[in-house]
Design a protein around this motif. Structure first.
Motif, short mmCIF file in Angstrom:
data_model
loop_
_atom_site.label_atom_id
_atom_site.label_comp_id
_atom_site.label_asym_id
_atom_site.label_seq_id
_atom_site.Cartn_x
_atom_site.Cartn_y
_atom_site.Cartn_z
N PRO A 83 0.81 -1.23 0.00
CA PRO A 83 0.00 0.00 0.00
C PRO A 83 0.84 1.28 0.00
O PRO A 83 0.42 2.30 -0.53
CB PRO A 83 -0.83 -0.13 1.28
CG PRO A 83 -0.06 -1.06 2.16
CD PRO A 83 0.60 -2.02 1.23
N ALA A 87 0.56 4.08 -2.88
CA ALA A 87 0.27 5.47 -2.53
C ALA A 87 1.33 6.40 -3.11
O ALA A 87 1.03 7.51 -3.55
CB ALA A 87 0.21 5.62 -1.01
N LEU A 100 -1.67 6.78 6.32
CA LEU A 100 -2.14 6.05 5.15
C LEU A 100 -3.08 4.93 5.57
O LEU A 100 -4.15 4.74 4.99
CB LEU A 100 -0.95 5.47 4.37
CG LEU A 100 -1.30 4.68 3.11
CD1 LEU A 100 -1.94 5.58 2.07
CD2 LEU A 100 -0.03 4.02 2.54
N THR A 103 -6.53 6.18 6.65
CA THR A 103 -7.40 6.79 5.63
C THR A 103 -7.63 5.89 4.43
O THR A 103 -8.31 6.30 3.48
CB THR A 103 -6.79 8.12 5.14
OG1 THR A 103 -5.47 7.88 4.62
CG2 THR A 103 -6.69 9.12 6.29
N THR A 104 -7.09 4.70 4.44
CA THR A 104 -7.21 3.77 3.32
C THR A 104 -7.74 2.44 3.80
O THR A 104 -7.39 1.98 4.89
CB THR A 104 -5.83 3.54 2.65
OG1 THR A 104 -5.25 4.80 2.31
CG2 THR A 104 -5.97 2.69 1.40
N TYR A 106 -7.44 -1.20 3.71
CA TYR A 106 -6.50 -2.24 3.32
C TYR A 106 -7.21 -3.58 3.13
O TYR A 106 -8.19 -3.89 3.82
CB TYR A 106 -5.41 -2.42 4.39
CG TYR A 106 -4.35 -1.35 4.43
CD1 TYR A 106 -4.36 -0.28 3.55
CD2 TYR A 106 -3.30 -1.43 5.35
CE1 TYR A 106 -3.38 0.70 3.59
CE2 TYR A 106 -2.32 -0.46 5.40
CZ TYR A 106 -2.36 0.60 4.52
OH TYR A 106 -1.39 1.56 4.58
#
Length: 245
Positions: A83, A87, A100, A103-104, A106
């Motif tokens: 990831p 990004a 990260l 806010t993402t 996975y």
């Protein structure tokens, strides 16, 4: 080399990297600069840069990551789902691995991958995307040996150090026949104030010009130096001798 509190000053880092004799020595200066902010693990990645020789492309061209982790990463083709790597391909600003993940969404595989990275001794990570001319994409991954999350990372300084490293590496290994761009006296003056940390409004007041005029000059600087942001413009300006600290 160091100031009164034993800090490796950025202006000395610029001087040292400018006189580096080879890539390994250059990377050593980068590690030295980053270590003072608590990042002992460093990996430099080039996804695409037509101006660098083919052997400079790939994951871990220069790195201080654990060898077992680098071997695992390559053998399992982790770049496909990493990831942080993904990004770095779409972002143009530094980011922490923690932000990260917050806010993402996975996948289970990505979550396991990040936990394995921590088990390998890669903690409190930071991603530094680097964008160059002709759609060049590179980046630097940083991590700490310390599991405890210390103070907020100095993202602007980490970004500047990594961009300076990349700029000098390009000069060492890129095309030597590219003519240097010419900055006007006003563009150099404004870029010098940008390097001093001044905003467009502040520069306008100092030079008795409007903010829009400052912005127009900076856009010209970005275009001439192939810079995508202020940090890159300052680093290229310093490296190529357009400005000095």
């Amino acid at each position: 080399m160091f100031d009164s509190v034993n800090r490796y000053l950025f202006e000395d880092f610029v001087t040292d990297t400018a006189h580096a004799r080879n890539g390994d020595e250059l990377f050593g200066f980068l590690r030295k600069g980053l270590a003072q902010y608590g990042y002992e693990r460093v990996v430099f990645i080039v996804r695409h840069d037509a101006e660098l020789p083919p052997e400079m492309s790939g994951h871990g061209v220069f790195h201080s990551y654990p060898e077992d982790w680098v071997k695992y990463y390559v053998e399992n083709d982790c770049a496909v789902y990493d990831p942080v790597m993904r990004a770095g391909l779409i972002r143009d600003r530094p980011f922490t691995w923690q932000s990260l993940e917050q806010t993402t969404t996975y996948t289970a595989k990505q979550t396991r991958f990040m936990r394995l990275a921590e088990e390998a001794g890669l903690n409190n990570g930071v991603g530094i995307p680097i964008r160059g001319a002709a759609s060049a994409i590179a980046g630097v991954g940083l991590a700490s040996l310390n599991r405890r999350d210390a103070t907020r990372p100095h993202l602007d300084m980490l970004n500047a150090l990594c961009h300076q490293f990349y700029a000098v590496l390009k000069r060492m290994n890129g095309r030597p026949d590219r003519p240097q761009p010419h900055l006007s006296p006003k563009e150099r003056e404004i870029l010098t104030w940008v390097a001093a940390g001044k905003t467009d409004d502040e520069i306008g007041l100092i030079l008795s010009i409007s903010r829009n005029t400052v912005d127009t000059h900076m856009r010209a600087v970005f275009r001439k130096l192939n810079a995508v942001n202020r940090v890159t413009a300052v680093v290229v300006g310093l490296t190529n001798g357009h400005i000095s600290l």
